[in-house]
Structures are given as structure tokens and as C-alpha cells.
Design a protein around this motif. Structure first.
Motif, short mmCIF file in Angstrom:
data_model
loop_
_atom_site.label_atom_id
_atom_site.label_comp_id
_atom_site.label_asym_id
_atom_site.label_seq_id
_atom_site.Cartn_x
_atom_site.Cartn_y
_atom_site.Cartn_z
N ARG A 1 -65.09 -132.39 15.72
CA ARG A 1 -63.74 -131.85 15.53
C ARG A 1 -62.66 -132.91 15.69
NH1 ARG A 1 -62.32 -127.58 20.07
NH2 ARG A 1 -60.29 -127.91 19.09
N ASP A 2 -63.02 -134.03 16.32
CA ASP A 2 -62.05 -135.11 16.50
C ASP A 2 -62.17 -136.18 15.42
OD1 ASP A 2 -61.04 -133.98 18.90
OD2 ASP A 2 -62.79 -134.74 19.96
N ASP A 3 -62.89 -135.85 14.34
CA ASP A 3 -63.07 -136.75 13.21
C ASP A 3 -63.86 -138.00 13.58
OD1 ASP A 3 -62.40 -135.83 10.74
OD2 ASP A 3 -60.77 -137.25 10.40
N LEU A 4 -64.76 -137.85 14.54
CA LEU A 4 -65.65 -138.95 14.93
C LEU A 4 -67.03 -138.69 14.35
CD1 LEU A 4 -64.70 -139.47 18.68
CD2 LEU A 4 -63.90 -140.78 16.70
N VAL A 5 -67.63 -139.71 13.77
CA VAL A 5 -68.98 -139.59 13.22
C VAL A 5 -69.99 -139.60 14.36
CG1 VAL A 5 -70.73 -140.72 11.80
CG2 VAL A 5 -68.36 -140.63 11.02
N ILE A 6 -70.82 -138.56 14.41
CA ILE A 6 -71.78 -138.44 15.50
C ILE A 6 -73.23 -138.42 14.99
CG2 ILE A 6 -70.20 -137.26 17.08
CD1 ILE A 6 -71.43 -134.60 16.16
N GLY A 7 -73.43 -138.41 13.69
CA GLY A 7 -74.77 -138.38 13.13
C GLY A 7 -74.78 -138.94 11.72
N GLU B 1 -73.20 -144.37 18.23
CA GLU B 1 -71.99 -144.42 19.04
C GLU B 1 -70.84 -143.87 18.20
OE1 GLU B 1 -69.19 -147.69 21.40
OE2 GLU B 1 -71.18 -148.25 20.64
N PRO B 2 -70.17 -142.80 18.65
CA PRO B 2 -69.13 -142.16 17.82
C PRO B 2 -68.08 -143.16 17.33
CG PRO B 2 -69.63 -140.81 19.72
CD PRO B 2 -70.35 -142.11 19.93
N ARG B 3 -67.80 -143.07 16.03
CA ARG B 3 -66.78 -143.92 15.41
C ARG B 3 -65.94 -143.07 14.48
NH1 ARG B 3 -70.17 -148.44 12.54
NH2 ARG B 3 -68.22 -148.56 11.34
N PRO B 4 -64.66 -143.41 14.29
CA PRO B 4 -63.80 -142.64 13.40
C PRO B 4 -64.37 -142.59 11.99
CG PRO B 4 -62.49 -144.14 14.74
CD PRO B 4 -63.93 -144.52 14.95
N LEU B 5 -64.24 -141.43 11.35
CA LEU B 5 -64.72 -141.27 9.98
C LEU B 5 -64.05 -142.27 9.05
CD1 LEU B 5 -66.29 -139.72 7.81
CD2 LEU B 5 -64.39 -138.10 7.71
N GLY B 6 -62.76 -142.56 9.31
CA GLY B 6 -62.03 -143.50 8.46
C GLY B 6 -62.70 -144.86 8.38
N ASP B 7 -63.40 -145.28 9.44
CA ASP B 7 -64.09 -146.57 9.42
C ASP B 7 -65.18 -146.59 8.36
OD1 ASP B 7 -62.45 -147.12 11.52
OD2 ASP B 7 -64.05 -147.39 13.00
N PHE B 8 -65.80 -145.44 8.12
CA PHE B 8 -66.88 -145.36 7.14
C PHE B 8 -66.35 -145.19 5.72
CE2 PHE B 8 -68.72 -144.14 11.15
CZ PHE B 8 -70.00 -144.67 11.12
N LEU B 9 -65.15 -144.66 5.61
CA LEU B 9 -64.57 -144.38 4.29
C LEU B 9 -63.65 -145.48 3.81
CD1 LEU B 9 -63.81 -140.56 4.65
CD2 LEU B 9 -65.90 -141.69 3.85
N GLY B 10 -63.61 -146.60 4.55
CA GLY B 10 -62.81 -147.73 4.11
C GLY B 10 -61.35 -147.65 4.45
N GLN B 11 -60.99 -146.73 5.34
CA GLN B 11 -59.59 -146.61 5.75
C GLN B 11 -59.31 -147.65 6.83
OE1 GLN B 11 -59.19 -142.55 6.96
NE2 GLN B 11 -59.63 -141.74 4.92
N THR B 12 -58.23 -148.41 6.67
CA THR B 12 -57.92 -149.50 7.60
C THR B 12 -56.83 -149.08 8.57
OG1 THR B 12 -56.31 -150.42 6.04
CG2 THR B 12 -58.57 -151.25 5.92
#
Length: 339
Positions: free
Chosen positions: A253-259, A277-288
Motif C-alpha cells: 500500500r506504500d508503493d514499495l515492491v515486496i515481491g 528488500e522493499p524498494r519504491p516501485l518508481g525505481d523499477f519503472l525508471g522514475q528518477t
């Protein structure tokens, strides 16, 4: 005279053996194993493992397959309960597509033991004689090159067509297999379609192989969605794997990738078999750039407006604030009604 007759009979038997298809196949396998070009193909490399590493004999006669007892098999099935629950409808659909063509649908665990199968009543005895039945191990170490065992060793889809099998006794079967990976990216099973029909040529095998791969990916997706049933599932990545719907991320729900599925782990260079390790979804989608508090507030305001159909008063009531406060917050984050 008797000795001469016996010797003649023995020579005749040896000659017949040398002319038999099984003998010729075994000879071809052993010639390939000892060739300097033995590892040029995946099949030849598997033949080498079967003969040199596992010490198997390609000409060994068909023996009654060693089958797990009912208690052992039930225990093994219970330990793979979630996999079998998810796979059952997929096995049914696959068998509905290929069963009438004389094919058997099988799922085996990571050790190569057949857990479950689908076959018609008329073909059941045939596949039981071959040993393609629940409780029998088709690990490469036990059977030599074969669809299930070689798929598990290679960790990728394989087709072992008739005389590509290591053992002469198995050359009447074609096997089309695909691996199944769990939500952590670990190899847990092989999905197999086997056919003993002589009219199933390589073209048919290629078509069935594509069905098997799609079905295996379907099982993986269902396992992943089951694991992360409380999360949002996002289709990400690029390339063929993404187009086939295999690059999936689970987002909280916090827009963190968990899986992430195995394809996603490969795409984004994440470790296999470990918690992410949870990371923001934007990191995976190329958002800077890092998110700001204004970004979060802007998203909340836009969502409220969307739910209220653009009506500011209704949107403010949804958030429990006054209309004037809503306008002030919009101005602060640079949001106007045209957005």
C-alpha cells in the motif's frame, strides 16, 4: 554337436541384438558420449552426464519402475500441496487439449518424482508400463536423458524427442517439458506432456512444447498472486518475458515492491530464493528522484477529485476537510482543476 548348435544359437542371438533398434541406439549414444564434440548440443551433454556422471547404461533393459509407497507419495504430495492445488485446473485444461491425441500430462517435483498426472483410461496402462505414473522418479540420475529430468537439470524448457532419450527403452516416447518456479524464483517442479504416438513428429512436439511453456507460466503467475493476495500486482519490464505477462511485481500500500517473479528478478537483477528488500516501485519503472511529501498529497487530492467526478466540494467531504482548505492544498502542490 550340441555345443556347436548352442554356439550357433548364441551367435544368431548376438547378431539379432546388434541389428535391433535398441542396440543401434545405445551404440549411437555411447559413440556420442566419447566423441570430442559430445557437449555441442544440450542432448549430447545430457547423454554425457547420464553415462559418465551417473554411470547409466543406455542398453539396460526395461525394469519395473521403482514406485514410492502410498504413504511416501501422500507425504510428498502434501508437502507440495499449494503447488498441486494451483496446478490442478491447469492440468485439466492441458489434458483437455492433448488427451484425445494420446498424450499424458504430468507434474513432477524438483526431485523428478511424478506427483500427479492426467491421462485417458485407454492410455493409462501404456503410460504405467513406461513408468510415467505418480510415485516414479524421472530424475536424470535415475532414467538418463528425459524430458522431466533434463528440464530440472537445465532449468529451462526442453523437448526430448524419441531417440534423443538416453535409454533405448524410452525411445518410443516424446516428452515436452517446462520448469515451474515459485514466487521466490526457485525451481520447484517440471510440467510435462508425454506422447507414445508414432505419428507425433517434431512439428507436433514444437506445438505441444509451446502449450506446456504457457501452462507452466500460468501456474507460476497463479502461485505468485496467491502468495501476494493482499498486494497490488504490477506488470513491468520489457522484452518477450514482459509481453508474456511473466515480469510481475507485488507492491504494498506504500508503493514499495515486496515481491517479484523469477522473470522479474532476472529483468531487474534481483537475487533468487531470497526476500526482496522493499524498494519504491518508481525505481523499477525508471522514475528518477525521491518522492516528496507534496507528491503524496498531490496524489491524495487527485484521487479524491477523481472519485468525486471533479466536484471540489464532494472531494473535500471525502477527505473530511473544508472546501477552502481543499483549494489551498491544491494551490500548494501546484494542482488545478484542469489536471
Amino acid at each position: 554337436m550340441k555345443d556347436a548348435a548352442a554356439d550357433g544359437e548364441a551367435l544368431t542371438m548376438m547378431a539379432n541384438a546388434e541389428l535391433s533398434p535398441g542396440f543401434k541406439h545405445a551404440e549411437r549414444v555411447l559413440t556420442a558420449v566419447h566423441s570430442s564434440r559430445a557437449a555441442v548440443s544440450a542432448v549430447a551433454a545430457s547423454w554425457c552426464r547420464s553415462a559418465l556422471h551417473h554411470g547409466l547404461d543406455p542398453s539396460a533393459p526395461q525394469a519395473s519402475a521403482e514406485r514410492l509407497g502410498d504413504n511416501e507419495l501422500n507425504t510428498l504430495r502434501a508437502s507440495n500441496g499449494e503447488l498441486l492445488t494451483v496446478a490442478a485446473p491447469v492440468l485439466d485444461r492441458l489434458h483437455g487439449s492433448v488427451g484425445l491425441a494420446g498424450a499424458c500430462v504430468i507434474i513432477a517435483d524438483a526431485g523428478g518424482v511424478v506427483l500427479d498426472w492426467r491421462t485417458t483410461d485407454s492410455d493409462a496402462a501404456l503410460f504405467e508400463d513406461i513408468g510415467l505414473t505418480p510415485g516414479v522418479s524421472w530424475a536424470e540420475a535415475a532414467q538418463g536423458t528425459n524430458g522431466i529430468g533434463t528440464c530440472l537439470v537445465e532449468g529451462c524448457a526442453v523437448t526430448i524427442h524419441r531417440d534423443e532419450h538416453f535409454a533405448s527403452r524410452n525411445v518410443g516416447v516424446s516428452c515436452m517439458d517446462a520448469p515451474i518456479f515459485d514466487p521466490d524464483g526457485r525451481l520447484i517442479a517440471a510440467l510435462d506432456i508425454s506422447s507414445a504416438r508414432g505419428d507425433h513428429d517434431r512439428t507436433m512436439a514444437a506445438l505441444i512444447g509451446a502449450l506446456v511453456q504457457d501452462a507452466a507460466r500460468s501456474i507460476e503467475r497463479d502461485l505468485f498472486c496467491r502468495r501476494y493476495s493482499d498486494a497490488r500486482i504490477v506488470l513491468a519490464g520489457a522484452g518477450d518475458q514482459a509481453m508474456r505477462g511473466n515480469v510481475l511485481l507485488a507492491v504494498d500500500r506504500d508503493d514499495l515492491v515486496i515481491g517479484a517473479t523469477r522473470a522479474a528478478r532476472q529483468q531487474f537483477r534481483l537475487a533468487t530464493g531470497a526476500d526482496i528488500e522493499p524498494r519504491p516501485l518508481g525505481d523499477f519503472l525508471g522514475q528518477t528522484g525521491p518522492a516528496s511529501f507534496d507528491d503524496g498529497e498531490r496524489a491524495v487530492l487527485r484521487q479524491a477529485l477523481a472519485r468525486a467526478g471533479g466536484n471540489v466540494s464532494s472531494a473535500a467531504r471525502l477527505l473530511g476537510i473544508g472546501r477552502a482548505t481543499f483549494y489551498r492544498r491544491m494551490e500548494r502542490v501546484g494542482l488545478s482543476l484542469r489536471h
